[in-house]
Design a protein around this motif. Structure first.
Motif, PDB file in Angstrom:
ATOM      1  N   LEU A 106      20.772  23.875  35.538  1.00  0.00           N
ATOM      2  CA  LEU A 106      19.348  23.573  35.774  1.00  0.00           C
ATOM      3  C   LEU A 106      18.729  24.618  36.687  1.00  0.00           C
ATOM      4  CD1 LEU A 106      16.864  21.531  35.854  1.00  0.00           C
ATOM      5  CD2 LEU A 106      17.921  20.618  37.940  1.00  0.00           C
ATOM      6  N   ASN A 107      17.601  25.173  36.267  1.00  0.00           N
ATOM      7  CA  ASN A 107      16.750  25.913  37.201  1.00  0.00           C
ATOM      8  C   ASN A 107      15.810  24.869  37.770  1.00  0.00           C
ATOM      9  OD1 ASN A 107      15.393  27.856  38.632  1.00  0.00           O
ATOM     10  ND2 ASN A 107      14.288  28.698  36.884  1.00  0.00           N
ATOM     11  N   PRO A 108      16.074  24.384  39.009  1.00  0.00           N
ATOM     12  CA  PRO A 108      15.431  23.168  39.512  1.00  0.00           C
ATOM     13  C   PRO A 108      13.917  23.313  39.649  1.00  0.00           C
ATOM     14  CG  PRO A 108      16.995  24.078  41.129  1.00  0.00           C
ATOM     15  CD  PRO A 108      16.943  25.030  39.988  1.00  0.00           C
ATOM     16  N   PRO A 109      13.193  22.179  39.672  1.00  0.00           N
ATOM     17  CA  PRO A 109      11.738  22.206  39.743  1.00  0.00           C
ATOM     18  C   PRO A 109      11.230  23.106  40.871  1.00  0.00           C
ATOM     19  CG  PRO A 109      12.487  19.978  39.330  1.00  0.00           C
ATOM     20  CD  PRO A 109      13.727  20.808  39.562  1.00  0.00           C
ATOM     21  N   HIS A 110      10.333  24.013  40.500  1.00  0.00           N
ATOM     22  CA  HIS A 110       9.823  25.000  41.454  1.00  0.00           C
ATOM     23  C   HIS A 110       8.454  25.470  40.988  1.00  0.00           C
ATOM     24  CE1 HIS A 110      11.740  27.357  38.249  1.00  0.00           C
ATOM     25  NE2 HIS A 110      10.892  28.320  38.548  1.00  0.00           N
ATOM     26  N   THR A 111       7.762  26.219  41.850  1.00  0.00           N
ATOM     27  CA  THR A 111       6.483  26.818  41.470  1.00  0.00           C
ATOM     28  C   THR A 111       6.488  28.300  41.826  1.00  0.00           C
ATOM     29  OG1 THR A 111       5.205  26.710  43.521  1.00  0.00           O
ATOM     30  CG2 THR A 111       5.385  24.686  42.261  1.00  0.00           C
ATOM     31  N   HIS A 112       5.635  29.041  41.123  1.00  0.00           N
ATOM     32  CA  HIS A 112       5.361  30.437  41.487  1.00  0.00           C
ATOM     33  C   HIS A 112       3.905  30.506  41.925  1.00  0.00           C
ATOM     34  CE1 HIS A 112       9.196  31.434  39.781  1.00  0.00           C
ATOM     35  NE2 HIS A 112       8.855  30.900  38.632  1.00  0.00           N
ATOM     36  N   VAL A 155       4.402  23.069  38.909  1.00  0.00           N
ATOM     37  CA  VAL A 155       5.839  22.781  39.051  1.00  0.00           C
ATOM     38  C   VAL A 155       6.480  22.776  37.665  1.00  0.00           C
ATOM     39  CG1 VAL A 155       7.525  21.048  39.776  1.00  0.00           C
ATOM     40  CG2 VAL A 155       5.474  21.439  41.157  1.00  0.00           C
ATOM     41  N   HIS A 156       7.616  23.470  37.535  1.00  0.00           N
ATOM     42  CA  HIS A 156       8.292  23.549  36.233  1.00  0.00           C
ATOM     43  C   HIS A 156       9.797  23.689  36.409  1.00  0.00           C
ATOM     44  CE1 HIS A 156       7.464  27.722  37.407  1.00  0.00           C
ATOM     45  NE2 HIS A 156       8.495  28.086  36.658  1.00  0.00           N
ATOM     46  N   TYR A 157      10.516  23.527  35.308  1.00  0.00           N
ATOM     47  CA  TYR A 157      11.990  23.578  35.336  1.00  0.00           C
ATOM     48  C   TYR A 157      12.487  24.001  33.965  1.00  0.00           C
ATOM     49  CZ  TYR A 157      11.534  19.285  32.712  1.00  0.00           C
ATOM     50  OH  TYR A 157      11.177  18.393  31.736  1.00  0.00           O
ATOM     51  N   GLN A 158      13.776  24.409  33.918  1.00  0.00           N
ATOM     52  CA  GLN A 158      14.471  24.617  32.644  1.00  0.00           C
ATOM     53  C   GLN A 158      15.872  24.043  32.799  1.00  0.00           C
ATOM     54  OE1 GLN A 158      13.964  28.168  34.133  1.00  0.00           O
ATOM     55  NE2 GLN A 158      11.759  28.015  33.757  1.00  0.00           N
ATOM     56  N   LYS A 159      16.347  23.326  31.766  1.00  0.00           N
ATOM     57  CA  LYS A 159      17.664  22.681  31.818  1.00  0.00           C
ATOM     58  C   LYS A 159      18.423  23.008  30.538  1.00  0.00           C
ATOM     59  CE  LYS A 159      20.395  19.110  33.414  1.00  0.00           C
ATOM     60  NZ  LYS A 159      21.468  19.005  32.472  1.00  0.00           N
ATOM     61  N   ASN A 160      19.669  23.437  30.697  1.00  0.00           N
ATOM     62  CA  ASN A 160      20.520  23.700  29.537  1.00  0.00           C
ATOM     63  C   ASN A 160      21.333  22.453  29.229  1.00  0.00           C
ATOM     64  OD1 ASN A 160      22.272  24.568  27.593  1.00  0.00           O
ATOM     65  ND2 ASN A 160      23.284  26.137  28.864  1.00  0.00           N
ATOM     66  N   ASN A 161      20.869  21.670  28.254  1.00  0.00           N
ATOM     67  CA  ASN A 161      21.605  20.462  27.883  1.00  0.00           C
ATOM     68  C   ASN A 161      22.592  20.722  26.746  1.00  0.00           C
ATOM     69  OD1 ASN A 161      20.596  18.572  29.782  1.00  0.00           O
ATOM     70  ND2 ASN A 161      18.652  18.494  28.677  1.00  0.00           N
ATOM     71  N   GLY A 162      22.792  21.995  26.399  1.00  0.00           N
ATOM     72  CA  GLY A 162      23.713  22.341  25.311  1.00  0.00           C
ATOM     73  C   GLY A 162      25.137  22.547  25.799  1.00  0.00           C
ATOM     74  N   ASP A 163      26.014  22.908  24.858  1.00  0.00           N
ATOM     75  CA  ASP A 163      27.437  23.094  25.165  1.00  0.00           C
ATOM     76  C   ASP A 163      27.779  24.545  25.462  1.00  0.00           C
ATOM     77  OD1 ASP A 163      27.820  20.404  24.609  1.00  0.00           O
ATOM     78  OD2 ASP A 163      28.153  20.800  22.468  1.00  0.00           O
ATOM     79  N   SER A 164      26.835  25.446  25.253  1.00  0.00           N
ATOM     80  CA  SER A 164      27.128  26.862  25.478  1.00  0.00           C
ATOM     81  C   SER A 164      26.127  27.444  26.478  1.00  0.00           C
ATOM     82  CB  SER A 164      27.071  27.621  24.139  1.00  0.00           C
ATOM     83  OG  SER A 164      25.849  27.349  23.506  1.00  0.00           O
ATOM     84  N   PRO A 165      26.473  28.603  27.065  1.00  0.00           N
ATOM     85  CA  PRO A 165      25.560  29.215  28.041  1.00  0.00           C
ATOM     86  C   PRO A 165      24.211  29.558  27.399  1.00  0.00           C
ATOM     87  CG  PRO A 165      27.720  30.260  28.109  1.00  0.00           C
ATOM     88  CD  PRO A 165      27.717  29.376  26.898  1.00  0.00           C
ATOM     89  N   ALA A 166      23.185  29.622  28.217  1.00  0.00           N
ATOM     90  CA  ALA A 166      21.850  30.021  27.746  1.00  0.00           C
ATOM     91  C   ALA A 166      21.302  31.076  28.694  1.00  0.00           C
ATOM     92  CB  ALA A 166      20.909  28.814  27.691  1.00  0.00           C
ATOM     93  N   ALA A 167      20.325  31.835  28.196  1.00  0.00           N
ATOM     94  CA  ALA A 167      19.678  32.865  29.027  1.00  0.00           C
ATOM     95  C   ALA A 167      18.259  33.081  28.545  1.00  0.00           C
ATOM     96  CB  ALA A 167      20.463  34.173  28.959  1.00  0.00           C
ATOM     97  N   VAL A 168      17.372  33.397  29.488  1.00  0.00           N
ATOM     98  CA  VAL A 168      15.999  33.762  29.132  1.00  0.00           C
ATOM     99  C   VAL A 168      15.598  35.035  29.860  1.00  0.00           C
ATOM    100  CG1 VAL A 168      15.285  31.342  28.830  1.00  0.00           C
ATOM    101  CG2 VAL A 168      14.805  32.494  31.008  1.00  0.00           C
TER     102      VAL A 168
END
Ligand SMILES: *[C@@H]1O[C@H](CO)[C@@H](O)[C@H](O)[C@H]1NC(C)=O
Ligand SMILES: *[C@@H]1O[C@H](CO)[C@@H](O)[C@H](O)[C@H]1NC(C)=O
Length: 219
Positions: A106-112, A155-168
């Motif tokens: 999880l990239n936890p809830p945050h703001t820019h 405020v936003h977040y990204q969560k990897n709920n899959g079985d493999s690594p993810a990247a953006v």
């Protein structure tokens, strides 16, 4: 005749709107081709002062070529490619970052505070969302090749709920978007936010607040 008059009236109005909006919304123009950041300068301005001895390396960074190490408490890592890594971005209003996510990460809830963000999924799948000031959650599942936008300051977040690594790959309309991670901002500030502020805000007891604070030991 009347129709032609109305038509030119509409055109005139549109021209006015374009002129007005370009005046109001135009990016501030740079006053020089380049202003490579002197990161060592003691002078503090809105951005960094320009240095004179510039090389191609000031515009170069290879630090997001490879996945970052996600072995941490949230299972995700943000690697910035902002003015602090690419001094040539100084005054240009743009930067990138790479974010890697372990399965479950999880990239936890945050703001820019200074930028809108657009992510492009390099690998894997993510559940992402942001919350509007009306407290509406705008959320979606995105996969490799998709993009998603997070408006400035929300405020936003990204969560990897899959079985493999993810990247953006993330793009920002600021050379240094800044990040306030909600949990860390409130529970790991130094000096600390008083417990009695947090107990009232979250409607919990002092023990709960101290328990959360203990998980965010100052770095
Ligand atoms: C400019 O920087 C380069 C690389 O850091 C260095 O080799 C060179 O001596 C510098 N030139 C001047 C005039 O400071
Ligand atoms: C992950 O980090 C922990 C704690 O720092 C360490 O003990 C562990 O060996 C690491 N695991 C891997 C796979 O690197």
């Amino acid at each position: 005749m009347a129709a032609a008059g109305a038509f030119s009236g509409v055109l005139l109005m549109m021209a006015h709107v374009v002129m007005l909006s370009s005046r109001v919304y135009a990016d501030p123009d740079s006053l020089q081709d380049i202003c490579v950041a002197d990161l060592t300068s003691a002078v503090k301005v809105n951005g960094y002062p320009c240095k004179s001895n510039v090389t191609a390396d000031d515009f170069f960074f290879s630090g997001i070529a490879n996945p970052g190490d996600t072995n941490n408490s949230v299972g995700a890592l943000v690697t910035g490619a902002n003015v602090q890594k690419v001094p040539g971005l100084n005054t240009l209003g743009i930067s990138l970052a790479r974010i890697d996510y372990a399965p479950g990460g999880l990239n936890p809830p945050h703001t820019h505070p200074r930028a809108t963000e657009v992510v492009f999924v390099l690998e894997g799948e993510l559940d992402v969302g942001f919350i509007t000031t009306a407290n509406v959650l705008i959320a979606k599942s995105i996969k490799k090749g998709d993009i998603f936008a997070f408006p400035k300051g929300l405020v936003h977040y990204q969560k990897n709920n899959g079985d493999s690594p993810a990247a953006v790959l993330s793009a920002f309309n600021s050379q240094l978007p800044g990040t306030q991670s909600i949990a860390a901002t409130l529970f790991a500030a130094a000096p600390p936010v008083p417990d009695n502020v947090l107990t009232k805000a979250f409607q919990v007891g002092t023990e709960e607040v101290q328990q959360i604070k203990s998980k965010f030991a100052p770095k």
